[in-house]
Design a protein around this motif. Structure first.
Motif, PDB file in Angstrom:
ATOM      1  N   VAL A 165       6.760  36.482  33.209  1.00  0.00           N
ATOM      2  CA  VAL A 165       6.516  37.911  33.436  1.00  0.00           C
ATOM      3  C   VAL A 165       7.489  38.462  34.472  1.00  0.00           C
ATOM      4  O   VAL A 165       8.048  39.550  34.311  1.00  0.00           O
ATOM      5  N   ALA A 166       7.715  37.724  35.564  1.00  0.00           N
ATOM      6  CA  ALA A 166       8.638  38.188  36.600  1.00  0.00           C
ATOM      7  C   ALA A 166      10.068  38.257  36.077  1.00  0.00           C
ATOM      8  O   ALA A 166      10.820  39.183  36.411  1.00  0.00           O
ATOM      9  N   ALA A 167      10.470  37.293  35.266  1.00  0.00           N
ATOM     10  CA  ALA A 167      11.821  37.312  34.713  1.00  0.00           C
ATOM     11  C   ALA A 167      12.017  38.491  33.764  1.00  0.00           C
ATOM     12  O   ALA A 167      13.068  39.147  33.786  1.00  0.00           O
ATOM     13  N   ARG A 168      11.037  38.776  32.955  1.00  0.00           N
ATOM     14  CA  ARG A 168      11.140  39.929  32.051  1.00  0.00           C
ATOM     15  C   ARG A 168      11.186  41.239  32.828  1.00  0.00           C
ATOM     16  O   ARG A 168      11.906  42.165  32.458  1.00  0.00           O
ATOM     17  N   ALA A 169      10.421  41.325  33.912  1.00  0.00           N
ATOM     18  CA  ALA A 169      10.453  42.539  34.735  1.00  0.00           C
ATOM     19  C   ALA A 169      11.821  42.736  35.384  1.00  0.00           C
ATOM     20  O   ALA A 169      12.246  43.874  35.615  1.00  0.00           O
ATOM     21  N   ALA A 170      12.523  41.647  35.678  1.00  0.00           N
ATOM     22  CA  ALA A 170      13.856  41.724  36.273  1.00  0.00           C
ATOM     23  C   ALA A 170      14.955  41.857  35.232  1.00  0.00           C
ATOM     24  O   ALA A 170      16.139  41.912  35.589  1.00  0.00           O
ATOM     25  N   GLY A 171      14.597  41.876  33.954  1.00  0.00           N
ATOM     26  CA  GLY A 171      15.596  42.004  32.902  1.00  0.00           C
ATOM     27  C   GLY A 171      16.274  40.710  32.534  1.00  0.00           C
ATOM     28  O   GLY A 171      17.333  40.733  31.882  1.00  0.00           O
ATOM     29  N   ARG A 172      15.725  39.578  32.910  1.00  0.00           N
ATOM     30  CA  ARG A 172      16.303  38.286  32.556  1.00  0.00           C
ATOM     31  C   ARG A 172      15.651  37.752  31.288  1.00  0.00           C
ATOM     32  O   ARG A 172      14.447  37.570  31.229  1.00  0.00           O
ATOM     33  N   GLY A 173      16.481  37.516  30.287  1.00  0.00           N
ATOM     34  CA  GLY A 173      15.972  36.967  29.041  1.00  0.00           C
ATOM     35  C   GLY A 173      16.161  35.461  28.984  1.00  0.00           C
ATOM     36  O   GLY A 173      16.998  34.900  29.700  1.00  0.00           O
ATOM     37  N   PRO A 174      15.426  34.789  28.132  1.00  0.00           N
ATOM     38  CA  PRO A 174      15.566  33.325  28.030  1.00  0.00           C
ATOM     39  C   PRO A 174      16.887  32.937  27.377  1.00  0.00           C
ATOM     40  O   PRO A 174      17.293  33.518  26.374  1.00  0.00           O
ATOM     41  N   ARG A 175      17.552  31.953  27.936  1.00  0.00           N
ATOM     42  CA  ARG A 175      18.773  31.398  27.380  1.00  0.00           C
ATOM     43  C   ARG A 175      18.479  30.024  26.797  1.00  0.00           C
ATOM     44  O   ARG A 175      17.444  29.437  27.093  1.00  0.00           O
ATOM     45  N   PRO A 176      19.380  29.499  25.977  1.00  0.00           N
ATOM     46  CA  PRO A 176      19.091  28.191  25.355  1.00  0.00           C
ATOM     47  C   PRO A 176      18.799  27.092  26.365  1.00  0.00           C
ATOM     48  O   PRO A 176      17.828  26.341  26.213  1.00  0.00           O
ATOM     49  N   TRP A 177      19.637  26.989  27.406  1.00  0.00           N
ATOM     50  CA  TRP A 177      19.392  25.944  28.393  1.00  0.00           C
ATOM     51  C   TRP A 177      18.116  26.207  29.185  1.00  0.00           C
ATOM     52  O   TRP A 177      17.433  25.271  29.603  1.00  0.00           O
ATOM     53  N   THR A 178      17.795  27.481  29.408  1.00  0.00           N
ATOM     54  CA  THR A 178      16.542  27.798  30.105  1.00  0.00           C
ATOM     55  C   THR A 178      15.347  27.301  29.306  1.00  0.00           C
ATOM     56  O   THR A 178      14.394  26.731  29.861  1.00  0.00           O
ATOM     57  N   LEU A 179      15.384  27.503  28.005  1.00  0.00           N
ATOM     58  CA  LEU A 179      14.299  27.009  27.155  1.00  0.00           C
ATOM     59  C   LEU A 179      14.239  25.481  27.156  1.00  0.00           C
ATOM     60  O   LEU A 179      13.153  24.886  27.143  1.00  0.00           O
ATOM     61  N   VAL A 180      15.416  24.840  27.179  1.00  0.00           N
ATOM     62  CA  VAL A 180      15.443  23.377  27.217  1.00  0.00           C
ATOM     63  C   VAL A 180      14.761  22.864  28.476  1.00  0.00           C
ATOM     64  O   VAL A 180      13.912  21.950  28.432  1.00  0.00           O
ATOM     65  N   TRP A 181      15.112  23.453  29.625  1.00  0.00           N
ATOM     66  CA  TRP A 181      14.506  23.009  30.882  1.00  0.00           C
ATOM     67  C   TRP A 181      13.012  23.305  30.922  1.00  0.00           C
ATOM     68  O   TRP A 181      12.220  22.468  31.404  1.00  0.00           O
ATOM     69  N   ALA A 182      12.610  24.485  30.459  1.00  0.00           N
ATOM     70  CA  ALA A 182      11.193  24.844  30.512  1.00  0.00           C
ATOM     71  C   ALA A 182      10.353  23.940  29.612  1.00  0.00           C
ATOM     72  O   ALA A 182       9.317  23.396  30.029  1.00  0.00           O
ATOM     73  N   VAL A 183      10.797  23.773  28.373  1.00  0.00           N
ATOM     74  CA  VAL A 183      10.048  22.925  27.447  1.00  0.00           C
ATOM     75  C   VAL A 183      10.082  21.467  27.920  1.00  0.00           C
ATOM     76  O   VAL A 183       9.072  20.747  27.848  1.00  0.00           O
ATOM     77  N   GLY A 184      11.234  21.033  28.422  1.00  0.00           N
ATOM     78  CA  GLY A 184      11.324  19.662  28.921  1.00  0.00           C
ATOM     79  C   GLY A 184      10.421  19.415  30.120  1.00  0.00           C
ATOM     80  O   GLY A 184       9.803  18.351  30.234  1.00  0.00           O
ATOM     81  N   GLY A 185      10.318  20.406  31.017  1.00  0.00           N
ATOM     82  CA  GLY A 185       9.425  20.246  32.164  1.00  0.00           C
ATOM     83  C   GLY A 185       7.971  20.129  31.757  1.00  0.00           C
ATOM     84  O   GLY A 185       7.229  19.284  32.280  1.00  0.00           O
ATOM     85  N   LEU A 186       7.540  20.964  30.810  1.00  0.00           N
ATOM     86  CA  LEU A 186       6.159  20.856  30.338  1.00  0.00           C
ATOM     87  C   LEU A 186       5.932  19.544  29.586  1.00  0.00           C
ATOM     88  O   LEU A 186       4.849  18.939  29.675  1.00  0.00           O
ATOM     89  N   ALA A 187       6.949  19.090  28.848  1.00  0.00           N
ATOM     90  CA  ALA A 187       6.807  17.814  28.131  1.00  0.00           C
ATOM     91  C   ALA A 187       6.667  16.646  29.105  1.00  0.00           C
ATOM     92  O   ALA A 187       5.915  15.696  28.845  1.00  0.00           O
ATOM     93  N   LEU A 188       7.379  16.708  30.222  1.00  0.00           N
ATOM     94  CA  LEU A 188       7.254  15.630  31.210  1.00  0.00           C
ATOM     95  C   LEU A 188       5.853  15.562  31.804  1.00  0.00           C
ATOM     96  O   LEU A 188       5.383  14.478  32.181  1.00  0.00           O
ATOM     97  N   LEU A 189       5.161  16.697  31.882  1.00  0.00           N
ATOM     98  CA  LEU A 189       3.800  16.694  32.410  1.00  0.00           C
ATOM     99  C   LEU A 189       2.795  16.114  31.415  1.00  0.00           C
ATOM    100  O   LEU A 189       1.615  15.962  31.754  1.00  0.00           O
ATOM    101  N   VAL A 190       3.257  15.796  30.222  1.00  0.00           N
ATOM    102  CA  VAL A 190       2.399  15.091  29.270  1.00  0.00           C
ATOM    103  C   VAL A 190       2.183  13.643  29.708  1.00  0.00           C
ATOM    104  O   VAL A 190       1.150  13.037  29.394  1.00  0.00           O
ATOM    105  N   VAL A 191       3.150  13.086  30.440  1.00  0.00           N
ATOM    106  CA  VAL A 191       3.048  11.679  30.850  1.00  0.00           C
ATOM    107  C   VAL A 191       1.798  11.433  31.688  1.00  0.00           C
ATOM    108  O   VAL A 191       1.042  10.483  31.408  1.00  0.00           O
ATOM    109  N   PRO A 192       1.489  12.234  32.738  1.00  0.00           N
ATOM    110  CA  PRO A 192       0.224  11.993  33.453  1.00  0.00           C
ATOM    111  C   PRO A 192      -1.012  12.174  32.587  1.00  0.00           C
ATOM    112  O   PRO A 192      -2.060  11.583  32.881  1.00  0.00           O
ATOM    113  N   ALA A 193      -0.909  12.988  31.546  1.00  0.00           N
ATOM    114  CA  ALA A 193      -2.053  13.162  30.647  1.00  0.00           C
ATOM    115  C   ALA A 193      -2.260  11.954  29.751  1.00  0.00           C
ATOM    116  O   ALA A 193      -3.383  11.715  29.282  1.00  0.00           O
TER     117      ALA A 193
END
Length: 608
Positions: A165-193
């Motif tokens: 929400v904050a990024a959209r308010a600042a006019g920053r859109g998602p880039r390919p590498w941004t999506l890679v890092w975001a999805v990868g970070g959430l995927a890493l949190l699957v390990v403790p689960a």
């Protein structure tokens, strides 16, 4: 006679002209104007100025000469002192100017760094960001007090929402590498689960923080990638102030926009409590399901849940602050190294290549020959040979990466010939290092075949394999360009940590040792007391009494934990509890003490 006296006639005694006579004559003329005319022939008239003045004038002249010399000396000393103080003042002025110049350069440098890092102006905080931060705090307070498990992944979702929400308010859109890092970070949190073991879960959480920093700050250079996690230190306090100012603005003049949301949320919560309680009292099965799903809201957990709420809210605000106005780490560039001449640069590296080549020639002759060849050439058993050199080869790989980094910094860059030289020398070094990596892994294979897997062995082998991947990426960067290399290395590290956690290292250790036990009937039961619940499915295949003794420590740990809610329990923990519930530990502790390798402290009897 009057004219002669007036013109200064010669005085008696041969004294010549008297310069002092005219003032005296003038004085008499002023005093008695008629006296000179009355006695023109008097002999005393010419004698008065000459006789009286003759002995006095030389003394007065000598005194004036001495006084003039003294005055001249004083004047010279004063001039010298004046020159000395003038030089002193000039030197002090120069020192002050230099100090001011140094301070100005330092201030300009600091301002340059600050200007380079300074984030853009923040837009006013959105209501969605505030709501997401509130939800993140509540999720952390309710879901993380009883352990990590799936609760950590659930609590991370509102953090990601606040940043979006904050990024959209600042006019920053998602880039390919941004999506890679975001999805990868959430995927890493699957390990403790999924895994109960603490060490792969800790690595996964740290890697997720790094991926989150890359997603928020968008760094692409080596320095930016390494410094990005430090941005959270700045984003946390500024994010809290940002949210506080937003709340004050809404309270003072714009409360109509958020007050209805608060009222609606309160009414919805009240409806859920009322009707949920009615349905739970009406049906026992629904009450059981609802009791499993709803977190424990007892007062006893308050001291822990309050800090967790604050932590969750602050993390969400920091992520939103960084997404809205990220620090520009990529604008901070280190000073490039001074290029060296070809001989100065290439000679040490060529010698290192030759040393690597000689070592590898010996390694290939020994290691490819198998166990018998090792024993014949070295007089050592393969396990002893492996233990002797694995750590040295691991450090050799790490130091080689450092050598490559410094060599690239000081590499000659005057023309295409230099570029080909750098590629040839460093490419050869990388290829030889890959053989060293393979030799280290082969040595550890000998060691594992003799003694089985352990946490340390599987960890260092994984690290050695990842270093090999990094070297392959460096070779590819030398061919296709290195702009993507920092992000590719970080991505490879995240993938390695994710694969390491998903493969369940404790489960692999137990599986390897159980397989070896079926072959040679040798097993170290004490070592299993240190493993987590992830090892239970493999250890459950052992025969009794080895099975119960291997599971003794894990069973006690799970019993001490008691009942754990679903959001704090990993999949490995759940499976272990189910297995031990169906087939509990039945062998007495005294029987286990009599078995080989079992100790009362759960420590391996053989030093490993």
């Amino acid at each position: 006679m009057t004219e002669n006296n007036a013109d200064g006639a010669e005085a008696p005694g041969g004294q010549g002209t008297a310069p002092q006579a005219p003032p005296q004559t003038t004085a008499h003329a002023d005093a008695e104007p008629g006296a000179a005319a009355a006695a023109p022939a008097s002999p005393a008239v010419p004698a008065a100025p000459v006789v009286a003045a003759a002995p006095v004038m030389p003394a007065a002249s000598q005194g004036g000469h001495d006084a003039g010399q003294h005055a001249g000396q004083v004047t010279v000393q004063q001039a010298r002192m004046a020159q000395h103080w003038e030089r002193q003042r000039y030197w002090e002025a120069q020192q002050a100017a230099r100090q001011a110049e140094r301070l100005a350069k330092k201030q300009a440098r600091n301002e340059g760094w600050s200007a380079a890092l300074r984030p853009a102006e923040l837009a006013p905080i959105r209501t969605g960001t505030l709501v997401a931060a509130l939800v993140s705090g509540l999720a952390a307070a309710l879901l993380l007090g009883d352990g990590l498990g799936p609760g950590l992944l659930i609590a991370a979702v509102p953090v990601a929402a606040a940043a979006y929400v904050a990024a959209r308010a600042a006019g920053r859109g998602p880039r390919p590498w941004t999506l890679v890092w975001a999805v990868g970070g959430l995927a890493l949190l699957v390990v403790p689960a999924l895994r109960e073991s603490a060490w792969p879960s800790t690595l996964a959480i740290l890697a997720a923080i790094g991926f989150g920093a890359l997603a928020l700050f968008g760094s692409r250079t080596w320095l930016g990638v390494l410094l990005s996690p430090l941005g959270f230190i700045e984003a946390a306090p500024t994010g809290v102030r940002w949210a506080w100012h937003g709340l004050l603005e809404r309270r003072s003049g714009n409360g109509r926009n958020w007050w209805p949301v608060v009222k609606a949320a309160g009414v919805g919560l009240a409806l859920l409590v009322v009707f949920g309680g009615l349905f739970a009292s009406a049906d026992a099965a629904f009450a059981d399901v609802l009791g499993d799903l709803v977190p424990d809201l007892s007062v006893s957990g308050g001291p822990v849940r309050v800090p967790l709420f604050v932590l969750g809210a602050v993390v969400a605000l920091a992520a939103a602050r960084a997404a809205g106005a990220p620090l520009r780490w990529d604008r901070v560039t280190p000073t490039p190294g001074t290029p060296r001449s070809r001989v100065e640069w290439a000679l040490p590296l060529v010698l290192l290549d030759l040393l690597f080549a000689g070592f590898i020639a010996v390694q290939l002759a020994v290691l490819l020959g198998g166990y018998d060849k090792v024993k014949e050439r070295t007089g050592l058993y393969p396990a002893e040979y492996a233990r002797q050199g694995f750590w040295q080869l691991l450090w050799a790989t790490v130091l080689t990466l450092a050598v490559i980094a410094f060599a690239l910094r000081w590499a000659p860059r005057s023309g295409p010939g230099d570029k080909r030289l750098v590629r040839g020398v460093l490419g050869t070094l990388c290829l030889l290092t890959l053989v060293v990596v393979a030799s280290a892994v082969r040595r550890m294979d000998f060691y594992v075949a003799a003694f089985g897997l352990s946490r340390l062995r599987i960890s260092v082998v994984t690290m050695e394999l990842w270093l090999g991947v990094v070297i392959v990426l460096i070779i590819a960067a030398g061919i296709f360009g290195a702009r993507w290399l920092p992000r590719a290395v970080m991505a490879s590290a995240g993938v390695t940590v994710l694969a390491f956690g998903l493969l369940s290292p404790d489960g692999m250790i137990a599986e390897n040792n159980v397989t070896r036990f079926k072959e040679d009937h040798k097993i170290d039961l004490g070592y299993f007391q240190e493993l987590s619940a992830d090892a239970v499915p493999a250890l459950d295949r052992l025969p009794e009494p080895q099975r119960s003794c291997a599971l003794y420590g894990i069973n006690n740990d799970l019993a001490d934990e008691g009942e754990v809610p679903w959001y704090g329990m990993s999949l490995g923990d759940r499976r272990a509890r189910e297995i031990l519930r169906e087939r509990p530990v039945t062998v007495p502790f005294e029987v286990c003490l009599g078995l080989n390798g079992f100790t009362s402290h759960g420590v391996p009897s053989e030093g490993r």
